[in-house]
Scaffold this motif. Structure first.
Motif, PDB file in Angstrom:
ATOM      1  N   ILE A   1       0.836  -1.201   0.000  1.00  0.00           N
ATOM      2  CA  ILE A   1       0.000   0.000   0.000  1.00  0.00           C
ATOM      3  C   ILE A   1       0.873   1.253   0.000  1.00  0.00           C
ATOM      4  O   ILE A   1       0.563   2.248  -0.669  1.00  0.00           O
ATOM      5  CB  ILE A   1      -0.957  -0.015   1.201  1.00  0.00           C
ATOM      6  N   GLY A   2       1.977   1.222   0.756  1.00  0.00           N
ATOM      7  CA  GLY A   2       2.900   2.346   0.740  1.00  0.00           C
ATOM      8  C   GLY A   2       3.466   2.600  -0.646  1.00  0.00           C
ATOM      9  O   GLY A   2       3.618   3.764  -1.062  1.00  0.00           O
ATOM     10  N   LEU A   3       3.783   1.527  -1.379  1.00  0.00           N
ATOM     11  CA  LEU A   3       4.285   1.686  -2.742  1.00  0.00           C
ATOM     12  C   LEU A   3       3.236   2.311  -3.641  1.00  0.00           C
ATOM     13  O   LEU A   3       3.535   3.214  -4.441  1.00  0.00           O
ATOM     14  CB  LEU A   3       4.717   0.327  -3.292  1.00  0.00           C
ATOM     15  N   MET A   4       1.981   1.872  -3.513  1.00  0.00           N
ATOM     16  CA  MET A   4       0.921   2.431  -4.347  1.00  0.00           C
ATOM     17  C   MET A   4       0.722   3.917  -4.050  1.00  0.00           C
ATOM     18  O   MET A   4       0.552   4.729  -4.969  1.00  0.00           O
ATOM     19  CB  MET A   4      -0.378   1.655  -4.123  1.00  0.00           C
ATOM     20  N   VAL A   5       0.737   4.292  -2.766  1.00  0.00           N
ATOM     21  CA  VAL A   5       0.563   5.694  -2.397  1.00  0.00           C
ATOM     22  C   VAL A   5       1.733   6.531  -2.908  1.00  0.00           C
ATOM     23  O   VAL A   5       1.550   7.650  -3.420  1.00  0.00           O
ATOM     24  CB  VAL A   5       0.421   5.832  -0.871  1.00  0.00           C
TER      25      VAL A   5
ATOM     26  N   LEU B   1       3.504  -1.628 -11.628  1.00  0.00           N
ATOM     27  CA  LEU B   1       3.865  -2.005 -10.264  1.00  0.00           C
ATOM     28  C   LEU B   1       2.730  -1.756  -9.271  1.00  0.00           C
ATOM     29  O   LEU B   1       2.540  -2.524  -8.330  1.00  0.00           O
ATOM     30  CB  LEU B   1       5.113  -1.237  -9.819  1.00  0.00           C
ATOM     31  N   THR B   2       1.971  -0.671  -9.466  1.00  0.00           N
ATOM     32  CA  THR B   2       0.855  -0.407  -8.564  1.00  0.00           C
ATOM     33  C   THR B   2      -0.203  -1.502  -8.675  1.00  0.00           C
ATOM     34  O   THR B   2      -0.755  -1.949  -7.654  1.00  0.00           O
ATOM     35  CB  THR B   2       0.227   0.956  -8.867  1.00  0.00           C
TER      36      THR B   2
ATOM     37  N   TYR C   1      11.115  -5.180  -6.109  1.00  0.00           N
ATOM     38  CA  TYR C   1      10.744  -4.417  -7.294  1.00  0.00           C
ATOM     39  C   TYR C   1      10.890  -2.915  -7.154  1.00  0.00           C
ATOM     40  O   TYR C   1      10.900  -2.205  -8.153  1.00  0.00           O
ATOM     41  CB  TYR C   1       9.296  -4.727  -7.689  1.00  0.00           C
ATOM     42  N   SER C   2      10.966  -2.410  -5.920  1.00  0.00           N
ATOM     43  CA  SER C   2      10.953  -0.955  -5.816  1.00  0.00           C
ATOM     44  C   SER C   2      12.003  -0.384  -4.896  1.00  0.00           C
ATOM     45  O   SER C   2      12.683   0.578  -5.250  1.00  0.00           O
ATOM     46  CB  SER C   2       9.573  -0.486  -5.353  1.00  0.00           C
TER      47      SER C   2
ATOM     48  N   GLU D   1      15.011   5.454  -8.351  1.00  0.00           N
ATOM     49  CA  GLU D   1      13.929   6.419  -8.499  1.00  0.00           C
ATOM     50  C   GLU D   1      12.998   6.380  -7.299  1.00  0.00           C
ATOM     51  O   GLU D   1      12.539   7.427  -6.825  1.00  0.00           O
ATOM     52  CB  GLU D   1      13.154   6.126  -9.784  1.00  0.00           C
ATOM     53  N   VAL D   2      12.709   5.175  -6.798  1.00  0.00           N
ATOM     54  CA  VAL D   2      11.841   5.062  -5.626  1.00  0.00           C
ATOM     55  C   VAL D   2      12.539   5.630  -4.401  1.00  0.00           C
ATOM     56  O   VAL D   2      11.924   6.334  -3.586  1.00  0.00           O
ATOM     57  CB  VAL D   2      11.435   3.588  -5.398  1.00  0.00           C
TER      58      VAL D   2
END
Length: 335
Positions: free
Chosen positions: A49-53, A69-70, A295-296, A301-302
Protein backbone atom coordinates in the motif's frame (compact mmCIF):
# COMPACT_ATOMS: atom_id res chain seq x y z
CA UNK A 1 -29.81 -16.38 -9.50
CA UNK A 2 -26.49 -16.75 -7.69
CA UNK A 3 -28.28 -17.71 -4.46
CA UNK A 4 -30.38 -20.30 -6.32
CA UNK A 5 -27.23 -21.71 -7.96
CA UNK A 6 -25.40 -21.96 -4.63
CA UNK A 7 -28.42 -23.60 -2.94
CA UNK A 8 -28.74 -26.15 -5.74
CA UNK A 9 -25.01 -26.90 -5.68
CA UNK A 10 -25.11 -27.44 -1.92
CA UNK A 11 -27.94 -29.91 -2.37
CA UNK A 12 -25.93 -31.75 -5.02
CA UNK A 13 -22.65 -31.98 -3.09
CA UNK A 14 -24.27 -32.76 0.25
CA UNK A 15 -21.85 -30.57 2.25
CA UNK A 16 -22.39 -27.22 3.95
CA UNK A 17 -18.99 -26.71 5.58
CA UNK A 18 -15.37 -27.69 5.15
CA UNK A 19 -12.77 -28.02 7.90
CA UNK A 20 -9.31 -26.60 7.14
CA UNK A 21 -6.65 -28.70 8.86
CA UNK A 22 -4.22 -25.77 8.73
CA UNK A 23 -0.45 -25.62 8.46
CA UNK A 24 0.21 -27.80 11.52
CA UNK A 25 -1.78 -29.46 14.28
CA UNK A 26 1.05 -29.13 16.84
CA UNK A 27 -0.34 -27.04 19.76
CA UNK A 28 2.93 -25.37 20.79
CA UNK A 29 3.54 -24.15 17.22
CA UNK A 30 0.26 -22.24 16.90
CA UNK A 31 1.31 -19.08 18.79
CA UNK A 32 4.75 -18.65 17.12
CA UNK A 33 3.22 -19.19 13.69
CA UNK A 34 0.51 -16.65 14.44
CA UNK A 35 3.07 -14.00 15.44
CA UNK A 36 5.25 -14.76 12.41
CA UNK A 37 2.44 -14.67 9.85
CA UNK A 38 0.84 -11.61 11.46
CA UNK A 39 4.11 -9.69 11.13
CA UNK A 40 4.50 -10.86 7.53
CA UNK A 41 0.95 -9.80 6.71
CA UNK A 42 1.44 -6.36 8.29
CA UNK A 43 4.68 -5.84 6.35
CA UNK A 44 2.90 -6.98 3.18
CA UNK A 45 0.12 -4.44 3.63
CA UNK A 46 2.43 -1.58 4.63
CA UNK A 47 4.93 -2.29 1.85
CA UNK A 48 2.47 -2.71 -1.01
CA UNK A 49 0.00 0.00 0.00
CA UNK A 50 2.90 2.35 0.74
CA UNK A 51 4.29 1.69 -2.74
CA UNK A 52 0.92 2.43 -4.35
CA UNK A 53 0.56 5.69 -2.40
CA UNK A 54 4.13 6.73 -3.23
CA UNK A 55 3.58 6.17 -6.96
CA UNK A 56 0.34 8.14 -6.76
CA UNK A 57 1.82 11.19 -5.03
CA UNK A 58 5.27 11.30 -6.71
CA UNK A 59 5.12 12.81 -10.23
CA UNK A 60 8.54 11.32 -11.07
CA UNK A 61 7.03 7.83 -10.74
CA UNK A 62 4.15 8.43 -13.17
CA UNK A 63 5.65 6.08 -15.75
CA UNK A 64 4.41 2.79 -17.28
CA UNK A 65 6.80 0.74 -15.17
CA UNK A 66 5.36 2.04 -11.90
CA UNK A 67 1.83 1.96 -13.29
CA UNK A 68 2.19 -1.79 -13.67
CA UNK A 69 3.87 -2.00 -10.26
CA UNK A 70 0.86 -0.41 -8.56
CA UNK A 71 -1.46 -3.02 -10.05
CA UNK A 72 1.02 -5.74 -9.15
CA UNK A 73 1.04 -4.47 -5.55
CA UNK A 74 -2.76 -4.34 -5.58
CA UNK A 75 -2.90 -7.99 -6.64
CA UNK A 76 -0.43 -8.86 -3.86
CA UNK A 77 -2.57 -7.11 -1.24
CA UNK A 78 -5.79 -8.70 -2.51
CA UNK A 79 -4.76 -12.34 -2.72
CA UNK A 80 -2.75 -12.12 0.49
CA UNK A 81 -5.86 -10.70 2.21
CA UNK A 82 -7.96 -13.52 0.81
CA UNK A 83 -5.69 -16.06 2.58
CA UNK A 84 -3.96 -14.54 5.62
CA UNK A 85 -6.84 -13.26 7.85
CA UNK A 86 -8.61 -16.64 7.80
CA UNK A 87 -5.33 -18.46 8.46
CA UNK A 88 -4.54 -16.14 11.38
CA UNK A 89 -7.96 -16.54 13.01
CA UNK A 90 -7.67 -20.32 12.66
CA UNK A 91 -4.33 -20.24 14.47
CA UNK A 92 -5.72 -18.10 17.31
CA UNK A 93 -9.22 -19.47 17.88
CA UNK A 94 -8.85 -23.00 16.55
CA UNK A 95 -12.19 -22.82 14.71
CA UNK A 96 -11.06 -24.09 11.34
CA UNK A 97 -14.47 -24.48 9.74
CA UNK A 98 -15.36 -22.61 6.58
CA UNK A 99 -18.71 -22.64 4.84
CA UNK A 100 -19.07 -24.13 1.39
CA UNK A 101 -19.86 -20.67 0.00
CA UNK A 102 -16.88 -19.21 1.84
CA UNK A 103 -14.61 -21.93 0.48
CA UNK A 104 -15.76 -21.34 -3.10
CA UNK A 105 -15.42 -17.56 -2.70
CA UNK A 106 -11.94 -17.81 -1.18
CA UNK A 107 -10.67 -20.07 -3.94
CA UNK A 108 -12.26 -18.00 -6.70
CA UNK A 109 -10.75 -14.72 -5.48
CA UNK A 110 -7.39 -16.38 -4.89
CA UNK A 111 -7.35 -17.82 -8.42
CA UNK A 112 -8.41 -14.46 -9.84
CA UNK A 113 -5.63 -12.39 -8.27
CA UNK A 114 -2.87 -14.99 -8.66
CA UNK A 115 -3.67 -15.38 -12.36
CA UNK A 116 -3.79 -11.60 -12.75
CA UNK A 117 -0.36 -11.39 -11.12
CA UNK A 118 1.06 -13.87 -13.63
CA UNK A 119 -0.10 -11.72 -16.54
CA UNK A 120 1.00 -8.51 -14.84
CA UNK A 121 4.49 -9.97 -14.49
CA UNK A 122 4.48 -10.64 -18.24
CA UNK A 123 3.27 -7.09 -18.93
CA UNK A 124 6.06 -5.67 -16.75
CA UNK A 125 8.64 -7.77 -18.59
CA UNK A 126 7.30 -6.53 -21.92
CA UNK A 127 7.53 -2.93 -20.67
CA UNK A 128 11.19 -3.39 -19.71
CA UNK A 129 11.92 -5.09 -23.03
CA UNK A 130 10.54 -2.15 -25.03
CA UNK A 131 12.29 0.39 -22.78
CA UNK A 132 15.72 -1.20 -23.18
CA UNK A 133 15.57 -2.71 -26.67
CA UNK A 134 13.46 -0.02 -28.41
CA UNK A 135 13.98 3.18 -26.41
CA UNK A 136 13.18 5.54 -29.31
CA UNK A 137 9.70 4.11 -29.81
CA UNK A 138 9.00 3.45 -26.13
CA UNK A 139 6.65 6.44 -25.65
CA UNK A 140 4.54 5.40 -28.64
CA UNK A 141 4.45 1.66 -27.96
CA UNK A 142 3.87 1.81 -24.18
CA UNK A 143 1.43 4.71 -24.20
CA UNK A 144 -1.04 5.34 -21.36
CA UNK A 145 -3.80 3.81 -23.48
CA UNK A 146 -1.67 0.73 -24.16
CA UNK A 147 -0.94 0.39 -20.44
CA UNK A 148 -4.63 0.44 -19.54
CA UNK A 149 -5.37 -2.06 -22.32
CA UNK A 150 -2.67 -4.43 -21.04
CA UNK A 151 -3.97 -4.19 -17.46
CA UNK A 152 -7.57 -4.68 -18.61
CA UNK A 153 -6.47 -7.74 -20.58
CA UNK A 154 -4.71 -9.13 -17.49
CA UNK A 155 -7.86 -8.80 -15.36
CA UNK A 156 -10.13 -10.12 -18.11
CA UNK A 157 -8.08 -13.26 -18.66
CA UNK A 158 -7.76 -13.72 -14.90
CA UNK A 159 -11.53 -13.40 -14.41
CA UNK A 160 -12.35 -15.97 -17.09
CA UNK A 161 -9.64 -18.34 -15.85
CA UNK A 162 -10.86 -18.03 -12.24
CA UNK A 163 -14.39 -18.99 -13.31
CA UNK A 164 -13.04 -22.08 -15.07
CA UNK A 165 -10.76 -22.99 -12.16
CA UNK A 166 -13.64 -22.69 -9.70
CA UNK A 167 -16.03 -24.66 -11.88
CA UNK A 168 -13.54 -27.49 -12.33
CA UNK A 169 -12.68 -27.60 -8.62
CA UNK A 170 -16.17 -27.46 -7.13
CA UNK A 171 -18.26 -28.82 -9.99
CA UNK A 172 -18.15 -32.46 -8.86
CA UNK A 173 -19.93 -34.37 -6.11
CA UNK A 174 -18.74 -34.13 -2.50
CA UNK A 175 -20.18 -36.81 -0.23
CA UNK A 176 -17.68 -36.53 2.62
CA UNK A 177 -15.30 -36.37 4.41
CA UNK A 178 -14.99 -32.58 4.55
CA UNK A 179 -11.46 -32.16 6.00
CA UNK A 180 -9.32 -30.05 3.66
CA UNK A 181 -5.66 -30.86 4.31
CA UNK A 182 -4.49 -27.30 3.76
CA UNK A 183 -4.65 -23.84 5.33
CA UNK A 184 -6.97 -22.48 2.62
CA UNK A 185 -9.34 -23.85 -0.01
CA UNK A 186 -7.06 -24.82 -2.88
CA UNK A 187 -7.79 -26.98 -5.89
CA UNK A 188 -5.77 -30.10 -5.09
CA UNK A 189 -6.86 -30.69 -1.46
CA UNK A 190 -10.49 -29.95 -2.36
CA UNK A 191 -10.44 -32.32 -5.34
CA UNK A 192 -9.16 -35.10 -3.08
CA UNK A 193 -12.46 -34.90 -1.19
CA UNK A 194 -14.62 -35.41 -4.28
CA UNK A 195 -16.45 -38.73 -4.53
CA UNK A 196 -16.87 -38.39 -8.30
CA UNK A 197 -14.27 -38.95 -11.02
CA UNK A 198 -11.97 -35.92 -11.04
CA UNK A 199 -9.61 -36.89 -13.85
CA UNK A 200 -11.31 -34.56 -16.32
CA UNK A 201 -11.21 -31.69 -13.81
CA UNK A 202 -7.54 -32.36 -13.05
CA UNK A 203 -6.73 -32.32 -16.77
CA UNK A 204 -8.61 -29.05 -17.25
CA UNK A 205 -6.88 -27.39 -14.28
CA UNK A 206 -3.52 -28.64 -15.54
CA UNK A 207 -4.22 -27.19 -18.99
CA UNK A 208 -5.33 -23.85 -17.54
CA UNK A 209 -2.28 -23.67 -15.28
CA UNK A 210 -0.04 -24.47 -18.23
CA UNK A 211 -1.70 -21.85 -20.42
CA UNK A 212 -1.46 -19.12 -17.80
CA UNK A 213 1.76 -20.08 -16.03
CA UNK A 214 3.87 -21.38 -18.89
CA UNK A 215 2.51 -18.84 -21.38
CA UNK A 216 3.37 -15.84 -19.21
CA UNK A 217 6.70 -17.30 -18.10
CA UNK A 218 7.71 -17.76 -21.75
CA UNK A 219 6.92 -14.08 -22.38
CA UNK A 220 9.03 -13.12 -19.36
CA UNK A 221 11.99 -15.28 -20.35
CA UNK A 222 11.91 -14.11 -23.98
CA UNK A 223 11.73 -10.48 -22.87
CA UNK A 224 14.66 -10.84 -20.50
CA UNK A 225 16.58 -12.79 -23.11
CA UNK A 226 16.21 -9.90 -25.55
CA UNK A 227 17.16 -7.47 -22.79
CA UNK A 228 20.34 -9.38 -21.99
CA UNK A 229 21.21 -9.60 -25.68
CA UNK A 230 20.76 -5.85 -26.08
CA UNK A 231 22.70 -5.04 -22.92
CA UNK A 232 25.63 -7.30 -23.81
CA UNK A 233 25.90 -5.42 -27.09
CA UNK A 234 26.49 -2.09 -25.34
CA UNK A 235 29.94 -0.79 -24.45
CA UNK A 236 28.89 1.03 -21.25
CA UNK A 237 29.87 -1.00 -18.19
CA UNK A 238 27.64 0.96 -15.74
CA UNK A 239 24.63 0.44 -18.02
CA UNK A 240 25.30 -3.28 -18.22
CA UNK A 241 25.70 -3.58 -14.45
CA UNK A 242 22.47 -1.64 -13.81
CA UNK A 243 20.50 -3.77 -16.28
CA UNK A 244 21.92 -7.00 -14.83
CA UNK A 245 20.89 -5.93 -11.32
CA UNK A 246 17.37 -5.14 -12.53
CA UNK A 247 17.03 -8.46 -14.33
CA UNK A 248 18.44 -10.39 -11.35
CA UNK A 249 15.92 -8.80 -8.94
CA UNK A 250 12.98 -9.46 -11.22
CA UNK A 251 14.04 -13.00 -12.02
CA UNK A 252 14.54 -13.78 -8.32
CA UNK A 253 10.93 -12.85 -7.55
CA UNK A 254 9.68 -14.64 -10.67
CA UNK A 255 11.60 -17.78 -9.68
CA UNK A 256 10.03 -17.91 -6.21
CA UNK A 257 6.54 -17.19 -7.49
CA UNK A 258 6.52 -19.41 -10.57
CA UNK A 259 8.56 -22.20 -9.01
CA UNK A 260 6.03 -22.72 -6.22
CA UNK A 261 3.10 -22.33 -8.62
CA UNK A 262 4.47 -24.91 -11.03
CA UNK A 263 5.16 -27.30 -8.18
CA UNK A 264 1.56 -26.92 -7.01
CA UNK A 265 -0.43 -27.00 -10.22
CA UNK A 266 1.61 -28.69 -12.94
CA UNK A 267 1.27 -32.17 -11.43
CA UNK A 268 -1.71 -34.48 -10.89
CA UNK A 269 -3.70 -34.05 -7.68
CA UNK A 270 -2.83 -37.61 -6.62
CA UNK A 271 0.85 -36.66 -6.31
CA UNK A 272 0.29 -33.72 -3.98
CA UNK A 273 1.34 -34.04 -0.35
CA UNK A 274 2.44 -32.17 2.73
CA UNK A 275 5.15 -30.31 0.81
CA UNK A 276 2.35 -28.37 -0.90
CA UNK A 277 1.85 -26.34 2.26
CA UNK A 278 5.45 -25.13 2.19
CA UNK A 279 5.18 -24.18 -1.47
CA UNK A 280 1.85 -22.46 -0.83
CA UNK A 281 3.33 -20.40 2.02
CA UNK A 282 6.00 -19.15 -0.39
CA UNK A 283 3.63 -17.66 -2.95
CA UNK A 284 0.66 -16.76 -0.73
CA UNK A 285 2.51 -15.29 2.28
CA UNK A 286 6.22 -14.71 1.63
CA UNK A 287 6.23 -13.55 -2.00
CA UNK A 288 3.74 -10.66 -1.51
CA UNK A 289 5.90 -9.39 1.36
CA UNK A 290 9.15 -9.52 -0.61
CA UNK A 291 7.88 -7.99 -3.86
CA UNK A 292 7.88 -4.33 -2.71
CA UNK A 293 11.52 -4.67 -1.67
CA UNK A 294 12.61 -6.56 -4.79
CA UNK A 295 10.74 -4.42 -7.29
CA UNK A 296 10.95 -0.95 -5.82
CA UNK A 297 13.03 -0.30 -2.72
CA UNK A 298 16.22 -1.26 -4.55
CA UNK A 299 15.32 1.19 -7.31
CA UNK A 300 17.02 4.58 -7.26
CA UNK A 301 13.93 6.42 -8.50
CA UNK A 302 11.84 5.06 -5.63
CA UNK A 303 14.57 5.90 -3.11
CA UNK A 304 14.77 9.42 -4.49
CA UNK A 305 10.97 9.82 -4.27
CA UNK A 306 11.04 8.54 -0.69
CA UNK A 307 13.80 11.02 0.15
CA UNK A 308 11.85 13.92 -1.35
CA UNK A 309 8.72 12.85 0.51
CA UNK A 310 10.60 12.65 3.78
CA UNK A 311 12.07 16.12 3.26
CA UNK A 312 8.59 17.51 2.53
CA UNK A 313 7.25 15.97 5.73
CA UNK A 314 10.16 17.34 7.76
CA UNK A 315 9.73 20.81 6.25
CA UNK A 316 6.00 20.69 6.98
CA UNK A 317 6.71 19.70 10.58
CA UNK A 318 9.19 22.58 10.94
CA UNK A 319 6.63 25.00 9.52
CA UNK A 320 3.98 23.74 11.92
CA UNK A 321 6.36 24.07 14.86
CA UNK A 322 7.30 27.60 13.73
CA UNK A 323 3.63 28.58 13.42
CA UNK A 324 2.87 27.16 16.86
CA UNK A 325 5.83 29.03 18.35
CA UNK A 326 4.63 32.28 16.75
CA UNK A 327 1.14 31.80 18.21
CA UNK A 328 2.58 31.16 21.68
CA UNK A 329 4.76 34.27 21.47
CA UNK A 330 1.76 36.35 20.35
CA UNK A 331 -0.29 35.15 23.30
CA UNK A 332 2.59 35.81 25.68
CA UNK A 333 2.91 39.34 24.28
CA UNK A 334 -0.79 39.97 24.82
CA UNK A 335 -0.49 38.69 28.38
Amino acid sequence: LSHIFIHNMQNIIGLNVFILLGITDTPWAQAPLFVLFLLIYIVTLVGNIGLMVLVWVAPSLHTPMYFFLTHFSLADVCYSTVISPKMLTDLVFGDKTISWVGCVTQFHLFALFVTAECHLLAAMAYDRHVAICHPLSYVLVVSPRACWQLVAWCYLVASLSALLYTGCTFGGSFCGPNHVDHFFCDASPVLRLACSDTRGCEAAIFALAAANGLGTSVVILLSYGRILHAVLGTSSAPSRARAFRTCASHLASVTVFYGSLFFMYLQPASRHGSRDKVASVLYTVVSPMLNPFIYSLRNREVKAALGRGRRRVLNLCRQQRGAARGIRESWNGLG
